[in-house]
Design a protein around this motif. Structure first.
Motif, short mmCIF file in Angstrom:
data_model
loop_
_atom_site.label_atom_id
_atom_site.label_comp_id
_atom_site.label_asym_id
_atom_site.label_seq_id
_atom_site.Cartn_x
_atom_site.Cartn_y
_atom_site.Cartn_z
N LEU A 208 0.80 -1.23 0.00
CA LEU A 208 0.00 0.00 0.00
C LEU A 208 0.83 1.27 0.00
O LEU A 208 0.37 2.31 -0.48
CB LEU A 208 -0.92 0.01 1.22
CG LEU A 208 -2.35 -0.49 1.02
CD1 LEU A 208 -3.10 -0.48 2.33
CD2 LEU A 208 -3.07 0.37 -0.01
N VAL A 209 2.04 1.23 0.56
CA VAL A 209 2.83 2.45 0.71
C VAL A 209 3.02 3.19 -0.62
O VAL A 209 2.80 4.42 -0.69
CB VAL A 209 4.19 2.15 1.37
CG1 VAL A 209 5.16 3.30 1.20
CG2 VAL A 209 3.99 1.87 2.85
N PRO A 210 3.41 2.52 -1.73
CA PRO A 210 3.56 3.27 -2.99
C PRO A 210 2.26 3.92 -3.45
O PRO A 210 2.28 5.05 -3.95
CB PRO A 210 4.01 2.18 -3.98
CG PRO A 210 4.66 1.14 -3.14
CD PRO A 210 3.86 1.11 -1.88
N ALA A 211 1.13 3.23 -3.27
CA ALA A 211 -0.15 3.81 -3.68
C ALA A 211 -0.49 5.04 -2.85
O ALA A 211 -0.97 6.05 -3.39
CB ALA A 211 -1.26 2.76 -3.55
N VAL A 212 -0.23 4.99 -1.55
CA VAL A 212 -0.52 6.14 -0.69
C VAL A 212 0.40 7.31 -1.04
O VAL A 212 -0.03 8.47 -1.10
CB VAL A 212 -0.35 5.75 0.80
CG1 VAL A 212 -0.47 6.97 1.70
CG2 VAL A 212 -1.40 4.70 1.19
N VAL A 213 1.67 7.02 -1.28
CA VAL A 213 2.61 8.08 -1.66
C VAL A 213 2.18 8.74 -2.96
O VAL A 213 2.16 9.98 -3.09
CB VAL A 213 4.04 7.50 -1.80
CG1 VAL A 213 4.97 8.53 -2.44
CG2 VAL A 213 4.57 7.10 -0.43
#
Length: 777
Positions: A208-213
């Motif tokens: 999820l981290v890349p999508a949130v960034v």
């Protein structure tokens, strides 16, 4: 092609810490220095129409009654039992105070209602949302007027501010809350689903981290791009959240599942990441490119609402692709096997036989029967479209429930007949001032009143419902002068107060130069955006034109919600017919490149079209035939096609690439069954995440302006994605591949596919050996 992605994988692993820090710094800098997406968005569908449509031409005719280059607000004051002299004095003082607020350019008192209980004031202001950047802040203006009204209103006098500017401000506030709900619920849903899919604690967060960034970064980047002419609507903001979290997580799932598979083959963490990027990097890239191509082609649409979504969302997907090939591999390389704790990533000698392996065998055992049953199912659902109309979105701006602007709209509808929602403004333009031949007003009034589509007509001879003769109107004009210049309270006793208030209302019915006359016509029915109501618009325009000719008018126009909706539906339908072939061809070309085949793209695109028609038919069954709605939302067919064509191709690419990979080592039937087994968990997880995020969009949109339409869009696309995931990609496409055999790859042959990678990667067992471990567990 594999060599390129092998190099990307090596770079992402070697410079993993630098990549993570760079993404963080760039995102922080963008958020701090660039404008927000909400500051550049539009909130009305009529604002996206081409200038040539009849509705906008009618709006230009109405310009003498209010400057359409300015934003407007309506102040309405109501006291049950009737306004008092103290109320009117307080409102006079309030008008003077409002005139002193900087962005305000005009304050026009529209008088007291016939029942004496309400008074309406029109405010025109120069704010950035209407001038393309000049003027003051809408939020500051609305706050200042409401603060002044709260201070000035005597006890018992209810004062509300409604109209374009306040509604946009209130809707933005409500929409912001809804976007927060959409984002929070989507993240919660995705995390829970990924925990179940991975059976790990850190892997869902890493995915999820890349999508949130990217979600944080893409908003300011798109807002900055708006200065180059890219339009942005409030729907774009919702769709960006859903698309980035949904599609972005899909790309993450593709890579993370493959990394876990390579770890179970015995590779180290860095080598597993490199090999995974080498193997699925091409699938992720072409999946993103299909979405970008589909969305970019929407820029050719005439309807600005589509233009506002296409290029803006394409920017978001491009950033997501970049993050998926750099940031996500870097994070996985840093964490290694720890990302999948406590699940087992040790090398196993025995391959597990899971649910999707059984599905793969089922699809390949009786491919003809499976394909036939699928075509019958989807074709049956698609036939319901023959009995389903297309409803309008609503050209008028509506207030979110529970807001001050919604309360003001209710008060206007109750006390001022010409302000009711279900009304159409009829406009006549004459070549000479109407005061030279006022009898033309009688002809126009009689002609309009005789039209069966109009229940009642308010015009210069009965403003605010008060009847006037031609002689009375002429005398009042000679005695009082232009109506818009009159003060709210008469300064002479020569004219009765009732006639004075009636004549003041003429300022909104006869232009200052006397060349344009407006009539407010109440239309029949309760839903003027239904398919049946919209179908009456062309005939009504012709009838009004004939009345205009009989009255001596040189130009006529109809300005209302139904007219805007009809023009929007026409423009939207034209875009649908033009964009669908273009999107299909672009995606077919991309599929041909990644599949190295001229045959596979044909049936893959056809499968997505079949899925699209079936999903659209299912949406019609649920919302129209069972739910009782008037028709499918006019944007739904277009949006469903673009999203399902683009996103459905994601799964096509992943499944077909894996079939091709396995077919190097196995007979085609076995290769298809194995590929379905290997990709089943990945495709299912990705499809449920994407479909679920669209469903979350529909849930969170409740209570917002246009919430019912957004819900239909959200649930419709969610149903299409899930049907595509569980039926088309898992059963129909594998069946068709088996039936076509070697023709799938024509004119190329499979050949030998060596993967350039570090020695540790090349030393790994090839696909199909005993060391290959399934991903179903």
């Amino acid at each position: 092609m594999n060599r390129i992605f092998a190099l990307i994988g090596v770079a992402s692993v070697r410079f993993r810490y630098v990549i993570v820090v760079a993404w963080i710094l760039i995102t922080i800098l963008a958020v701090k220095t660039l404008p927000s997406l909400a500051s550049v968005s539009k909130d009305t569908t009529s604002g996206f129409l081409p200038a040539s449509v009849p509705s906008l031409q009618a709006a230009n005719l109405a310009q003498p009654f209010q400057d359409i280059s300015l934003g407007t607000a309506s102040l309405v004051a109501v006291r049950q039992g009737g306004l008092t002299p103290a109320d009117n004095a307080a409102l006079d003082a309030l008008e003077a105070r409002i005139r002193g607020i900087d962005p305000v350019r005009a304050v026009i008192d529209l008088g007291i209602s016939r029942d004496g209980a309400a008074r309406q004031v029109l405010i025109e202001a120069e704010v950035a949302q209407f001038t393309g950047g000049g003027g003051g802040s809408a939020e500051t203006l609305v706050a200042a007027i409401r603060s002044a009204a709260t201070t000035a209103a005597p006890a018992g006098l209810a004062v509300n501010l409604t109209g374009e500017i306040p509604t946009i401000v209130d809707n933005a506030t409500t929409s912001g809350s809804s976007q927060d709900r959409t984002q929070s619920l989507s993240l919660l849903f995705i995390v829970l689903l990924l925990v179940l899919a991975y059976r790990a604690l850190l892997a869902p967060i890493v995915t999820l981290v890349p999508a949130v960034v990217v979600l944080l970064l893409s908003g300011p980047v798109i807002a900055k791009a708006a200065s180059a002419g890219i339009q942005v609507s409030s729907i774009t903001q919702f769709m960006l959240i859903v698309l980035i979290l949904g599609a972005g997580t899909d790309y993450g799932v593709f890579l993370v599942f493959r990394v876990r598979e390579e770890l179970r083959r015995g590779l180290s963490g860095p080598d597993a990441v490199i090999r995974a990027v080498t193997r699925v990097g091409e699938s992720i890239t072409f999946s993103a490119l299909t979405v970008i191509a589909a969305l970019s082609s929407v820029a050719l649409a005439e309807f600005g609402l589509y233009q506002s979504m296409g290029p803006a969302l394409a920017i978001g997907i491009a950033l997501m692709l970049l993050a998926g090939l750099t940031l996500l591999p870097a994070l996985l390389a840093i964490l290694g096997r720890a990302a999948f704790w406590p699940s087992n990533t040790r090398q196993q000698a025995v391959e597990r036989f899971g649910f999707w392996d059984r599905v793969g065998i089922l699809a390949t055992r009786r491919p003809a029967v499976t394909l036939l049953l699928g075509v019958i199912l989807f074709g049956g659902m698609a036939t319901t479209l023959l009995a389903t109309g297309t409803a309008g979105f609503g050209g008028a701006l509506t207030s979110a429930a529970g807001t001050d602007s919604a309360a003001g709209a209710t008060a206007l509808n109750a006390h001022f007949p010409s302000s009711t929602i279900i009304r159409t403004l009829v406009l006549f333009k004459f070549d000479r001032p109407i005061w030279e031949s006022p009898d033309k007003l009688v002809t126009a009034q009689a002609g309009l009143s005789a039209l069966p589509a109009f229940k009642s007509v308010v015009g210069p001879l009965n403003p605010n419902g008060i009847p006037l003769t031609v002689a009375q109107l002429t005398q009042l004009h000679q005695a009082l002068g232009p109506a818009r210049a009159l003060p709210p309270v008469p300064t002479t006793s020569a004219v009765a107060p009732e006639l004075y208030n009636a004549y003041r209302a003429e300022g909104q019915l006869i232009s200052p130069d006397g060349l344009i006359v407006a009539y407010s016509a109440e239309v029949g029915g309760t839903d003027n955006s239904s398919p049946a109501a919209l179908d009456t618009v062309p005939g009504l325009r012709d009838q009004v034109a004939r009345v205009g000719v009989s009255a001596g008018a040189v130009t006529t126009g109809l300005l209302g919600n139904a007219e805007f909706s009809y023009d929007i539906r026409n423009v939207s339908g034209s875009d649908l017919l033009r964009i669908i072939p273009l999107v299909a061809v672009l995606i077919a070309i991309l599929l041909a490149l990644v599949m190295r085949s001229m045959i596979a793209p044909l049936y893959l695109v056809a499968s997505v079209v079949l899925s699209y028609l079936g999903a659209l038919g299912l949406t019609a069954i649920i919302f129209v035939h069972l739910g009782g709605q008037a028709g499918l939302n006019f944007v739904l067919p277009f949006l469903m096609f673009v999203f399902l064509m683009a996103l459905g191709s994601d799964y096509n690419i992943l499944v077909m690439s894996r079939i091709r990979e396995e077919a190097h080592h196995l007979p085609l039937r076995d290769a298809v069954a194995r590929a379905v087994g290997k990709t089943g968990s990945t495709v299912t997880t990705a499809g449920v995440i994407l479909g679920g995020t669209f469903a979350v969009l529909a849930i969170a949109a409740g209570g917002t302006s246009g919430g019912a339409q957004i819900q239909q869009i959200g649930y419709g696309i969610a149903a299409g994605v899930l049907m595509d995931t569980f039926l088309v990609r898992s059963l129909l496409v594998p069946s068709l591949v088996v039936l076509l055999g070697r023709w799938n790859w024509w004119p190329t042959s499979l050949g030998i596919d060596l993967i350039p990678a570090p020695a540790a990667v090349l030393a790994a067992p090839p696909a199909g050996t005993g060391a290959d471990v399934g991903t179903n567990g």
